[in-house]
Design a protein around this motif. Structure first.
Motif, short mmCIF file in Angstrom:
data_model
loop_
_atom_site.label_atom_id
_atom_site.label_comp_id
_atom_site.label_asym_id
_atom_site.label_seq_id
_atom_site.Cartn_x
_atom_site.Cartn_y
_atom_site.Cartn_z
N THR A 29 13.00 6.90 -3.90
CA THR A 29 12.21 6.44 -5.02
C THR A 29 12.18 7.49 -6.12
O THR A 29 12.38 8.67 -5.87
CB THR A 29 10.76 6.15 -4.60
N GLU A 34 5.81 7.48 -2.65
CA GLU A 34 5.78 6.94 -1.29
C GLU A 34 5.14 5.54 -1.31
O GLU A 34 4.02 5.35 -0.85
CB GLU A 34 5.00 7.88 -0.38
N LEU A 36 5.74 2.84 0.36
CA LEU A 36 5.62 2.10 1.62
C LEU A 36 4.65 2.75 2.60
O LEU A 36 4.21 2.10 3.55
CB LEU A 36 7.00 1.96 2.27
N GLY A 37 4.34 4.02 2.41
CA GLY A 37 3.40 4.68 3.31
C GLY A 37 3.68 6.15 3.44
O GLY A 37 4.58 6.69 2.81
N LEU A 55 0.95 2.85 6.77
CA LEU A 55 1.55 1.94 5.80
C LEU A 55 0.59 1.60 4.66
O LEU A 55 -0.61 1.43 4.87
CB LEU A 55 1.96 0.64 6.49
N THR A 56 1.16 1.49 3.47
CA THR A 56 0.42 0.96 2.33
C THR A 56 0.50 -0.56 2.40
O THR A 56 1.13 -1.12 3.31
CB THR A 56 1.04 1.42 1.01
N TYR A 58 2.23 -2.46 0.49
CA TYR A 58 3.65 -2.81 0.35
C TYR A 58 4.41 -2.49 1.64
O TYR A 58 5.31 -3.21 2.03
CB TYR A 58 4.28 -2.07 -0.82
N GLY A 59 4.04 -1.42 2.31
CA GLY A 59 4.67 -1.08 3.58
C GLY A 59 4.41 -2.12 4.64
O GLY A 59 5.28 -2.45 5.45
N GLU A 60 3.21 -2.65 4.64
CA GLU A 60 2.87 -3.71 5.60
C GLU A 60 3.67 -4.98 5.32
O GLU A 60 4.13 -5.64 6.26
CB GLU A 60 1.35 -4.00 5.52
N ALA A 62 6.68 -5.02 4.01
CA ALA A 62 8.04 -4.72 4.48
C ALA A 62 8.13 -4.78 6.01
O ALA A 62 9.11 -5.26 6.55
CB ALA A 62 8.45 -3.33 3.99
N ARG A 63 7.09 -4.33 6.70
CA ARG A 63 7.08 -4.36 8.18
C ARG A 63 7.14 -5.80 8.67
O ARG A 63 7.86 -6.11 9.62
CB ARG A 63 5.83 -3.68 8.72
#
Length: 64
Positions: A29, A34, A36-37, A55-56, A58-60, A62-63
Motif C-alpha cells: 500500500t 495497513e 486490512l489490519g 483485522l479492520t 476491510y480486513g474482515e 477480505a477474510r
C-alpha cells in the motif's frame, strides 16, 4: 513520463494456478498503510503461537 520498471515473472513454470490450493498474497500500500489490519506479536517463548492478526473492517471483508 518515465516508463515503470519491468517486473520479474515469479510464477512456477508448469504450475496450473487455477487448481485448488493455498496461495500467499502480498498487498503493498501507499505510505505503508495497513488497511486490512495489524499483526499483534505474542510474547514469551512461544511468540509465534501467540501472534494474531487484528483485522479492520476491510480486513474482515477480505477474510470472508
Amino acid at each position: 513520463m518515465n516508463k515503470p520498471p519491468t517486473r520479474k515473472n515469479i510464477r512456477l513454470k508448469g504450475h496450473d494456478y487455477s487448481t485448488v490450493g493455498y496461495y500467499f498474497i502480498i498487498i503493498y500500500t501507499k505510505d505503508k498503510r495497513e488497511p486490512l489490519g495489524k499483526i499483534d506479536v505474542g510474547t514469551g517463548s512461544s511468540r509465534l503461537q501467540n501472534t494474531v492478526m487484528m483485522l479492520t473492517e476491510y480486513g474482515e471483508i477480505a477474510r470472508r
